[in-house]
Design an enzyme around this catalytic site. Structure first.
Site, PDB file in Angstrom:
ATOM      1  N   HIS A 335      64.226 -23.664   4.691  1.00 33.01           N
ATOM      2  CA  HIS A 335      63.430 -24.045   3.518  1.00 33.01           C
ATOM      3  C   HIS A 335      62.049 -24.582   3.938  1.00 33.01           C
ATOM      4  O   HIS A 335      61.017 -24.117   3.461  1.00 33.01           O
ATOM      5  CB  HIS A 335      64.226 -25.105   2.737  1.00 33.01           C
ATOM      6  CG  HIS A 335      63.575 -25.540   1.471  1.00 33.01           C
ATOM      7  ND1 HIS A 335      64.009 -25.138   0.236  1.00 33.01           N
ATOM      8  CD2 HIS A 335      62.513 -26.360   1.240  1.00 33.01           C
ATOM      9  CE1 HIS A 335      63.247 -25.679  -0.702  1.00 33.01           C
ATOM     10  NE2 HIS A 335      62.335 -26.437  -0.102  1.00 33.01           N
ATOM     11  N   GLU A 336      62.056 -25.525   4.859  1.00 36.15           N
ATOM     12  CA  GLU A 336      60.787 -26.139   5.283  1.00 36.15           C
ATOM     13  C   GLU A 336      59.901 -25.131   6.001  1.00 36.15           C
ATOM     14  O   GLU A 336      58.686 -25.135   5.827  1.00 36.15           O
ATOM     15  CB  GLU A 336      61.040 -27.367   6.181  1.00 36.15           C
ATOM     16  CG  GLU A 336      61.813 -28.508   5.514  1.00 36.15           C
ATOM     17  CD  GLU A 336      61.229 -28.965   4.190  1.00 36.15           C
ATOM     18  OE1 GLU A 336      60.007 -28.870   4.013  1.00 36.15           O
ATOM     19  OE2 GLU A 336      62.004 -29.408   3.329  1.00 36.15           O
ATOM     20  N   HIS A 339      58.014 -23.055   3.448  1.00 36.38           N
ATOM     21  CA  HIS A 339      56.790 -23.726   2.943  1.00 36.38           C
ATOM     22  C   HIS A 339      55.676 -23.622   3.988  1.00 36.38           C
ATOM     23  O   HIS A 339      54.551 -23.280   3.669  1.00 36.38           O
ATOM     24  CB  HIS A 339      57.041 -25.230   2.746  1.00 36.38           C
ATOM     25  CG  HIS A 339      57.860 -25.588   1.551  1.00 36.38           C
ATOM     26  ND1 HIS A 339      57.559 -25.151   0.293  1.00 36.38           N
ATOM     27  CD2 HIS A 339      58.958 -26.382   1.415  1.00 36.38           C
ATOM     28  CE1 HIS A 339      58.447 -25.661  -0.564  1.00 36.38           C
ATOM     29  NE2 HIS A 339      59.304 -26.403   0.091  1.00 36.38           N
TER      30      HIS A 339
END
Ligand code: ATP
Length: 513
Positions: A335-336, A339
């Site tokens: 997820h990170e 980004h």
């Protein structure tokens, strides 16, 4: 409400005592009453001011702070120095018949150095310095606040005489508590009396006094202050104290790093870039935390790594022991990295670090190097921000098949930005009056923006899916990746210069666009 109950309880108590006393002979209750009255007088600040509540104001013997100890704030310092000239050259001021400046109001966000500026002003003008706070004057009993104001001014004069100074600075922090607009408070009679007393004391300051008093007050909320206090002749000058800009942040860091051992790799300019929006107090805390981390690790000096960890601590809170399961950690890493990858593609050099250590509310986070001093945002920039916010859940879909609940705040942020686009006339609806857009129309416009940016994020991530996988695995192992490491792992070209940014802190690629 609480105050009213207290007053009622006091009334009932007094009634009960009177009833008992009337039934006793005078010789028995009179000495007791005299003693009680005396104690009451002493403790309420009559003979021994401040006893029982702590002194109204605190004398600081030689503040030791000079304007050189304050980073940035060039305009505030300049304005202050000009305003203080009459205290430094009283004879000339008198010759020209200049009315003394009685009050200077320092207005600005918390932790920006307002107290420091007042202390430096005392050093600059060789004045006695007495510090207090608006809340020290607040009482529910009528007249006590006003008495404390009189006492603070008298104490400032006494202190200056004792120290052999010709002037005294009375510093009142949180002045809005004492000088809020009249009639706003429940026990407004007491507040009004206190404020009126402050006005009376300030109006009484004159050039003929043996000790010239200057009131310096600080507030984070100048809008709450009663206009009577701001009129000429009272708080004559309002000095704005702002959050430090890039150069000022570097200066503040240098001031607080004085005397601390620094490793060769430390670049305070770089740290200043990564701390956009930090106040002087935050920066002081970063320096202190970095030193603590270095000491705990028995390192010979403070390194960049310690400083970056300290920034994260100040920004997000203490690192938590909470350790998600391995499967969850992998999801957080993906997820990170999602980004971070889209951020680095759209705004090269904008990622400061990617982390999967739990801090505060966050399970992991990407620390961005925010744009410096930007007051307007273009449609492209807002769309990029939405795309970056949605990239986390898109990365989960791409590498793990299904999304999770971890993207809620990303969606909120993206939807808020999309609404902003509608309201600012950036959609096919054209310029709209916010309150007249039907909810269904707003919903459709917002959804259209979000879907478009979701597709864009998915396409960008798809181009680098192998790199994304590699970076997520590395992040899982190392817990934190810097911008340069991340770019290398995902297969983006390295950036020249410190993280590829220009001196103003803007990504080179964006400047050239
Ligand atoms: P508040 O509004 O919360 O009372 P303030 O504006 O009065 O805050 P200070 O008390 O002056 O802020 O600052 C707190 C600490 O932050 C200082 O002791 C100092 O260590 C640091 N600091 C703040 N601003 C600066 C600055 N410009 N230069 C150096 N240090 C600073």
């Amino acid at each position: 409400m609480k105050e009213r109950w207290r007053e009622i309880a006091t009334g009932i108590g007094a009634g009960a005592v009177a009833f008992v006393l009337l039934r006793l002979p005078v010789s028995q209750w009179l000495p007791l009453a005299v003693l009680a009255g005396l104690l009451f007088y002493l403790f309420r600040g009559g003979l021994l001011p401040g006893v029982g509540r702590g002194a109204v104001a605190q004398a600081v013997q030689g503040t030791g702070v000079t304007f050189d100890d304050i980073g940035g704030q060039a305009t505030a310092k300049q304005e202050l120095k000009e305003a203080l000239e009459f205290l430094r050259r009283p004879d000339e001021a008198a010759r020209f018949g200049i009315r003394p400046i009685r009050g200077i109001l320092l207005a600005g966000p918390p932790g920006t150095g307002k107290t420091l500026l007042a202390k430096a002003a005392a050093t600059y003008t060789d004045s006695a310095f007495l510090a207090t706070s608006g809340s020290a004057f607040v009482e529910v009993y009528a007249g006590v606040g006003a008495q404390r104001v009189r006492e603070a001014f008298a104490e400032a004069r006494r202190l200056a005489r004792r120290l052999g100074k010709q002037s005294a600075i009375l510093f009142i922090d949180e002045i809005e508590v004492l000088a809020g607009k009249r009639g706003r408070h429940t026990s407004h009679l007491e507040y009004d009396q206190t404020l009126n007393q402050l006005l009376v004391e300030m109006d009484g300051i004159s050039t003929d006094d043996d000790v010239r008093i200057l009131v310096m007050a600080a507030t984070n909320r100048p809008d709450l202050i009663d206009e009577a206090l701001l009129r000429p002749g009272r708080f004559d000058r309002i000095v704005r104290v702002e959050l430090p800009d890039l150069a000022a942040r570097e200066q503040v860091l240098r001031i607080h790093m004085r005397g601390k051992p620094l490793a060769d790799d430390v670049d305070l300019g770089q740290i200043a870039q990564e701390t956009f929006g930090f106040s002087g107090a935050h920066l002081e805390s970063v320096c202190n935390e970095a030193a603590i981390l270095a000491m705990r690790a028995s390192a010979p000096a403070i390194t960049m790594e310690h400083l970056r960890e300290a920034i994260e601590k100040v920004m997000m809170g203490e690192r938590l022991d909470r350790r998600p399961s391995e499967e969850e950690r992998r999801r957080i890493a993906v997820h990170e990295c999602g980004h971070a990858l889209v951020a680095e593609i759209l705004r090269p050099g904008s990622v400061a670090s990617v982390t999967i250590a739990s801090r505060g509310e966050a399970l992991g986070y990407v620390r961005h190097r925010p744009e410096e001093d930007r007051f307007l945002q273009t449609q492209d920039q807002i769309e990029d921000m939405i795309c970056i916010a949605l990239a986390g859940s898109q990365a989960e879909r791409l590498l793990l098949g299904r999304p999770s609940t971890g993207a809620q705040s990303d969606f909120q942020q993206a939807a808020q930005l999309a609404r902003r686009m509608v309201e600012d006339g950036m959609t096919s609806l054209g310029v709209v009056a916010r309150e007249t857009v039907p909810p269904a129309t707003l919903h459709r416009a917002v959804t259209r923006i979000l879907r478009r940016q979701e597709r864009r994020a998915r396409a960008l991530l798809g181009e680098f899916s192998d790199g994304l996988e590699v970076a997520a695995r590395a992040l899982l192992e190392r817990e934190r990746l810097t911008s340069a490491e991340f770019r290398r792992l995902v297969g983006l070209p390295p950036l020249s210069g410190p993280a590829g940014r220009t001196a103003e802190g803007r990504p080179a690629a964006e400047r050239d666009r």
